[in-house]
Motif scaffolding. Sequence first.
Motif, PDB file in Angstrom:
ATOM      1  N   UNK A 189      -6.503   7.647  -3.422  1.00  0.00           N
ATOM      2  CA  UNK A 189      -5.793   7.425  -4.495  1.00  0.00           C
ATOM      3  C   UNK A 189      -4.108   6.660  -4.273  1.00  0.00           C
ATOM      4  N   UNK A 190      -4.097   7.540  -3.149  1.00  0.00           N
ATOM      5  CA  UNK A 190      -2.375   6.838  -3.100  1.00  0.00           C
ATOM      6  C   UNK A 190      -2.216   5.611  -2.197  1.00  0.00           C
ATOM      7  N   UNK A 191      -3.913   5.522  -1.350  1.00  0.00           N
ATOM      8  CA  UNK A 191      -3.835   4.120  -0.589  1.00  0.00           C
ATOM      9  C   UNK A 191      -3.804   3.402  -1.855  1.00  0.00           C
ATOM     10  N   UNK A 192      -5.169   3.231  -2.984  1.00  0.00           N
ATOM     11  CA  UNK A 192      -4.994   2.289  -3.824  1.00  0.00           C
ATOM     12  C   UNK A 192      -3.772   2.092  -4.904  1.00  0.00           C
ATOM     13  N   UNK A 193      -3.131   2.798  -5.576  1.00  0.00           N
ATOM     14  CA  UNK A 193      -2.286   2.623  -5.889  1.00  0.00           C
ATOM     15  C   UNK A 193      -0.991   2.673  -5.071  1.00  0.00           C
ATOM     16  N   UNK A 233      -2.214  -1.776  -4.201  1.00  0.00           N
ATOM     17  CA  UNK A 233      -2.609  -2.624  -5.786  1.00  0.00           C
ATOM     18  C   UNK A 233      -1.647  -3.610  -6.190  1.00  0.00           C
ATOM     19  N   UNK A 234      -0.637  -3.610  -5.374  1.00  0.00           N
ATOM     20  CA  UNK A 234       0.779  -4.428  -5.416  1.00  0.00           C
ATOM     21  C   UNK A 234       0.961  -5.548  -5.067  1.00  0.00           C
ATOM     22  N   UNK A 235       0.061  -5.986  -4.452  1.00  0.00           N
ATOM     23  CA  UNK A 235      -0.807  -6.795  -3.640  1.00  0.00           C
ATOM     24  C   UNK A 235      -1.206  -7.583  -4.556  1.00  0.00           C
ATOM     25  N   UNK A 236      -0.657  -9.091  -5.295  1.00  0.00           N
ATOM     26  CA  UNK A 236      -1.821  -9.196  -6.135  1.00  0.00           C
ATOM     27  C   UNK A 236      -2.719 -10.660  -5.434  1.00  0.00           C
ATOM     28  N   UNK A 264       0.067  12.527   4.166  1.00  0.00           N
ATOM     29  CA  UNK A 264       0.168  11.439   3.484  1.00  0.00           C
ATOM     30  C   UNK A 264       1.726  11.154   3.456  1.00  0.00           C
ATOM     31  N   UNK A 265       2.763  11.873   4.537  1.00  0.00           N
ATOM     32  CA  UNK A 265       4.122  10.906   4.557  1.00  0.00           C
ATOM     33  C   UNK A 265       3.559  10.084   5.345  1.00  0.00           C
ATOM     34  N   UNK A 266       3.851  10.095   6.016  1.00  0.00           N
ATOM     35  CA  UNK A 266       3.821   9.570   7.206  1.00  0.00           C
ATOM     36  C   UNK A 266       2.570   8.174   7.390  1.00  0.00           C
ATOM     37  N   UNK A 267       1.561   8.463   6.404  1.00  0.00           N
ATOM     38  CA  UNK A 267       0.909   7.276   5.773  1.00  0.00           C
ATOM     39  C   UNK A 267       1.551   6.243   4.874  1.00  0.00           C
ATOM     40  N   UNK A 268       2.352   7.272   4.132  1.00  0.00           N
ATOM     41  CA  UNK A 268       3.110   6.269   2.836  1.00  0.00           C
ATOM     42  C   UNK A 268       3.760   5.426   3.573  1.00  0.00           C
ATOM     43  N   UNK A 269       4.721   5.567   4.971  1.00  0.00           N
ATOM     44  CA  UNK A 269       5.495   5.153   5.098  1.00  0.00           C
ATOM     45  C   UNK A 269       4.903   3.656   6.094  1.00  0.00           C
ATOM     46  N   UNK A 270       3.680   4.294   6.665  1.00  0.00           N
ATOM     47  CA  UNK A 270       2.992   3.038   7.745  1.00  0.00           C
ATOM     48  C   UNK A 270       2.524   2.705   6.137  1.00  0.00           C
ATOM     49  N   UNK A 271       2.554   2.471   4.888  1.00  0.00           N
ATOM     50  CA  UNK A 271       2.011   1.605   3.952  1.00  0.00           C
ATOM     51  C   UNK A 271       2.451   0.965   4.043  1.00  0.00           C
ATOM     52  N   UNK A 272       3.899   1.442   3.661  1.00  0.00           N
ATOM     53  CA  UNK A 272       5.458  -0.031   3.527  1.00  0.00           C
ATOM     54  C   UNK A 272       5.136  -0.934   4.325  1.00  0.00           C
ATOM     55  N   UNK A 273       5.399  -0.244   5.916  1.00  0.00           N
ATOM     56  CA  UNK A 273       5.816  -1.303   6.711  1.00  0.00           C
ATOM     57  C   UNK A 273       4.308  -2.377   6.993  1.00  0.00           C
ATOM     58  N   UNK A 274       3.027  -1.892   6.705  1.00  0.00           N
ATOM     59  CA  UNK A 274       1.895  -3.293   7.019  1.00  0.00           C
ATOM     60  C   UNK A 274       2.220  -3.851   5.351  1.00  0.00           C
ATOM     61  N   UNK A 275       2.539  -3.315   4.103  1.00  0.00           N
ATOM     62  CA  UNK A 275       2.749  -4.078   3.487  1.00  0.00           C
ATOM     63  C   UNK A 275       3.559  -5.542   3.350  1.00  0.00           C
ATOM     64  N   UNK A 276       4.984  -4.449   3.767  1.00  0.00           N
ATOM     65  CA  UNK A 276       5.870  -6.187   4.420  1.00  0.00           C
ATOM     66  C   UNK A 276       5.845  -7.050   5.120  1.00  0.00           C
ATOM     67  N   UNK A 277       4.550  -7.061   6.425  1.00  0.00           N
ATOM     68  CA  UNK A 277       4.278  -7.684   7.355  1.00  0.00           C
ATOM     69  C   UNK A 277       3.323  -8.286   6.511  1.00  0.00           C
ATOM     70  N   UNK A 278       2.400  -7.567   5.918  1.00  0.00           N
ATOM     71  CA  UNK A 278       0.925  -8.977   5.432  1.00  0.00           C
ATOM     72  C   UNK A 278       1.915  -9.615   3.505  1.00  0.00           C
TER      73      UNK A 278
END
Length: 408
Positions: free
Chosen positions: A318-322, A325-328, A389-403
């Motif tokens: 659920x954390x990952x989906x949420x 989901x901001x990347x339209x 969980x916390x490390x994954x949240x930070x990693x997803x932030x980096x991933x979103x920025x790059x994408x």
Amino acid sequence: MDTIAAPILKRSQRVIDLQLPERADIAPPSVRQADLEVLAEVPEGFLDTTHFDTVQFPPPDWAIDRFAQAARQGELAYTGYSGHNGVLETVAKNVSRFLDVQVDPKRNVALTPGTQAALFSVLASRVDAGDRVVVMDPDYLFTARIFRFLGADVAYAPLVLREGNYEPDLDLIETEFRDRGATQLVFSHPNNPTGAVYSPEIIRDMARLAVKYNVGIIADELYSRLVYDDVPFSHIAAEEGAFDLTATLLGPSKTESLSGYRLGVVVGSEATMQGVENILSVTSLRAPAYAQHVLGGWLGPDEAWLQERIGLFAELRQQTIKRLSGLEWMTFHPQAGTAYLWADVRALDRSDVEIGKALARDAEMLISPGYQFGPGSAGHFRICFARESKGWATAMDRMVDVLEGLRR
């Protein structure tokens, strides 16, 4: 003094084919070389999303105890090709209940050094050069690579997206069986990489087709315990007439984090087990003898432990989906199984290799590019969210920025 040239050793065509050079249009010049290019970009300390985090999600406590107890008994160092008789009896009992079929420990089950070896052993024992075989697209990368190594003629059956669910194209599969002489159908269930769990009706229809046309089935059910929201899971081996055709592959390496113990299980007919034993006899001889005894705590006795772990995976899902989901412009359809998310990033209009390199270099994250999973799967990637969980949240932030940067 003359310089002595280094000798050039011949590489067999089988090894060249193993790299899947036929996918050069999406992974130039081959899948293996494309992988190496992406890997060359990862920095020290990168996050590897290609597999489960066995630090955050360690094996059950009883695993190392059972292994150590066996290791202290030197007489357990060697077993028959199929495994230790006592372990086979326990596994057969638990597998019988799990698959809802009667499994004879002496005739219907074999232990292998990992599910990968189970896959190779079954395919190598069933497939000759030139045989027509059907594989889903997308599906587990190494299925196609093994088939190319064996010289098989691989037909890809694309998964169809219907009402948010990935499903096999049964009409296409029947055409392969009826008109093109396919001898084997191979699929992972839940599907790797999408996580799709096929409905009981689809599994029943696939079994009926295989029985009708006498086609062998290899069902890789490595993730069959990792299913969310009480979604029903059907084992194709339990369908009418399907058991003798089916090799079911199971193992504790993913959900239970026992990858390091190298344990796989093949369930099928006596003829299937004879073939598997023959392949094991010229490859690994047996599954790691001491590790085999870990299976005494698997698939039944660990049910309470399993439910707790699935609950943790569900929260990360659920954390990952949420977050994503901001990347339209990104499309994904969360499925009912595995700890993977399959993302459609074709809107970036970039190659899989380019996306993989950018994420490795700038997000310090290794993903599994779409070209690995099938010729029709370019423009996608797979990530594993079984992480802290916390490390994954930070990693997803980096991933979103790059994408987002690639999108712009």
